[in-house]
Design an enzyme around this catalytic site. Structure first.
Site, PDB file in Angstrom:
ATOM      1  CD  GLU A 288       8.209   1.031  10.987  1.00 55.51           C
ATOM      2  OE1 GLU A 288       7.192   1.318  10.327  1.00 55.51           O
ATOM      3  OE2 GLU A 288       9.069   0.227  10.597  1.00 55.51           O
TER       4      GLU A 288
ATOM      5  CD  GLU B 123       4.189   0.386  12.852  1.00 54.87           C
ATOM      6  OE1 GLU B 123       2.973   0.500  13.121  1.00 54.87           O
ATOM      7  OE2 GLU B 123       5.078   0.982  13.471  1.00 54.87           O
TER       8      GLU B 123
ATOM      9  CB  CYS C  96      -2.637   0.102   8.701  1.00 50.63           C
ATOM     10  SG  CYS C  96      -1.116   1.031   8.639  1.00 50.63           S
TER      11      CYS C  96
ATOM     12  CG  ASN D 223      -0.419  -0.118   2.508  1.00 50.56           C
ATOM     13  OD1 ASN D 223       0.750  -0.457   2.648  1.00 50.56           O
ATOM     14  ND2 ASN D 223      -1.202   0.173   3.525  1.00 50.56           N
TER      15      ASN D 223
END
Ligand code: ADP
Length: 485
Positions: free
Chosen positions: A465, A257, A291, A159
């Site tokens: 991150e 993640e 997400c 994505n």
């Protein structure tokens, strides 16, 4: 097919190993198609277990001299990579749109976002500082130094074909680690173009390798390796759980993640313009395939119909199409499974009493296009309440009180991003603290940047991150106890 690139060599049908480029040949290979047209873009080699084991060994060899450089020397090389990413932003965006589908402007935005992580972590590499502790014993000096964790592996999704890579490779390389990357099968060409520019920037061979191929075989070799000391993964919760299990044998450090199920709450005291803009940005970016996309939109009963009408009329203006066509605002979904999930969520909601206000089906544009959809009259027993749609479906739930909506928002195993809209200062602080999420957008639907710690709580993952914290996952602390007399 003609890709119309200013630098045609950025498009590589190969994988990047320590020994150089391994071109796709007659052996096993993976075909990559354009999700907008179905056209074949090209092939990449299909590597497996043995090639991954060899790449890990090469990474270990390449890492030693890389880690021995000063932070300032690594910073200079990473800075060049950043500058090259920006210099070739148009070509990188074009490759991304071809394989991923997002509109060209959005792809350009992602390349800028991807580059920002390399810039940020190039700067951070100069600030990996240790500590001198106040010793409780006068005859001992106590020091803490930070060292690179070792060879790192990254497994990334389709994505964000560039940014999910630089968000991991940036801190890994800045810390002095080597990275073996396995990009998603549907978007390898963006990863390989990053590899071309990494070499051009002066990143030594073997420090950044890009392995295309069988996810299971490569993943297993990465997870089971003693040499790989850290795995960073972005993708589905299901795959994340499997990788976590596979890493237990070697007690690897993990950054995960995973999925989200983001609530977006519009309180009765919200600025409606801001809230509608936030819904559109958060829900429909990348046709819902991020997400952090709002998955459940809660609107206070007193403004429910007003917000619903505004959202429907704004979404009706979207221009669905091939991301390379000027004026297109929203592209295709990534594949047939993604379209099926959106269809399934709409059908389930409608069967349980939702009202379909707009869209709701696959578009005539092509098999991977799904019409931007708005549903009202939603209830918490519908699939979309508990599962991430990962598609352009905006479900509007009604609520009556703050206490009720916060409880409903937290009623999920996920905890990545949440959003709310209010003009009340006291409510802002109260709700921000009460939401069980790693990131909260307040009066905005867009929250990601390189400066902020990105990550989730609960089953949305482990670690952060980006930000000054992002590099810590790639470093080990070493405590030195020095007897001075
Ligand atoms: P999605 O279903 O959205 O593609 P995945 O979590 O399956 O999400 O994919 C994210 C990344 O994980 C991709 O690079 C994919 O190839 C990889 N992947 C999928 N299954 C495995 C696996 N069993 N082992 C290692 N990597 C995997």
């Amino acid at each position: 097919m003609s890709l119309s690139l200013q630098r045609p060599d950025l498009f590589r049908q190969a994988c990047l190993l320590a020994t150089g480029w391994q071109e796709v040949g007659d052996g096993p290979r993976i075909a990559v198609h354009n999700p907008a047209t179905g056209e074949l873009i090209g092939h990449v080699p299909e590597l497996g277990h043995a090639e991954t084991v060899a790449a890990i060994a090469a990474a270990e060899r390449a890492m030693k001299p890389w880690a021995a450089l000063t932070g300032k020397q690594r910073a200079a090389i990473l800075r060049r990579w950043y500058e090259l990413l920006l210099a070739h932003q148009d070509d990188l965006a074009r490759i991304m749109t071809l394989e991923q589908g997002k509109p060209l402007a959005e792809a350009k935005g992602e390349v800028g976002y991807a580059a920002s992580f390399i810039e940020w972590f190039s700067e951070e590499s100069k600030r990996i500082d240790g500590e001198i502790l106040q010793s409780p014993n006068a005859a001992q000096q106590l020091l803490v130094i930070k060292q690179p964790i070792g060879v790192c592996a990254a497994i990334t999704p389709w994505n964000f074909p560039a940014a999910m890579i630089t968000r991991k490779a940036g801190p890994a390389l800045a810390a002095g680690c080597a990275m073996v990357l396995k990009p998603a099968e549907s978007t390898p060409f963006s990863a390989l173009a990053l590899g071309v520019l990494a070499l051009e920037a002066g990143i030594p061979a073997g420090v950044f390798q890009v392995l295309t191929g069988d996810p299971k075989a490569i993943g297993q070799a990465l997870c089971e390796s003693d040499t790989v000391r850290k795995l960073s993964f972005t993708g589905s919760t299901q795959t994340g759980r499997l990788l976590m299990q596979q890493c237990s044998g070697t007690v690897k450090k993990l950054s995960l993640e995973l999925g989200g199920n983001a609530p977006l709450i519009v309180f009765e005291d919200a600025d409606i313009d801001k809230a509608v803009a936030g819904i559109l940005a958060s829900k429909f970016r990348n046709v819902g395939q991020t997400c952090v996309c709002a998955n459940r939109i809660y609107v206070h009963a007193s403004i429910y119909e007003q917000v619903a009408e505004r959202v429907v009329s704004a979404v009706a203006q979207f221009k669905l199409g091939n991301g390379l066509t000027p004026g297109v605002t929203h592209g295709p979904m990534i594949n047939a499974a993604a379209v099926r999930k959106a269809q399934q969520h709409v059908a389930d909601a409608v069967a349980k009493g939702a009202q379909l206000r707009l869209g709701g089906q696959q578009s005539a544009m092509g098999p991977y296009f799904f019409e931007p959809t708005v549903l009202t009259n939603m209830s918490d027993d519908m699939l979309v309440h508990s599962e991430e749609t990962f598609g352009p479906v905006a479900p509007l739930f009604r609520f009556d009180s703050e206490e009720e909506v916060v409880a409903r928002a937290n009623d999920t195993i996920f905890g990545l991003a949440a959003y709310f809209f209010t003009e009340s200062q006291s409510r802002t602080w109260r709700v921000a603290k009460a939401l069980e999420y790693g990131m909260v957008g307040i009066n905005t639907g867009l929250i990601s940047n390189e400066v902020a710690p990105f990550g989730g709580v609960k089953q949305s993952g482990l670690g952060r991150e980006g930000s000054k914290h992002g590099i810590e996952d790639y470093l080990e602390l070493k405590y030195l106890c020095l007897q001075t007399d």
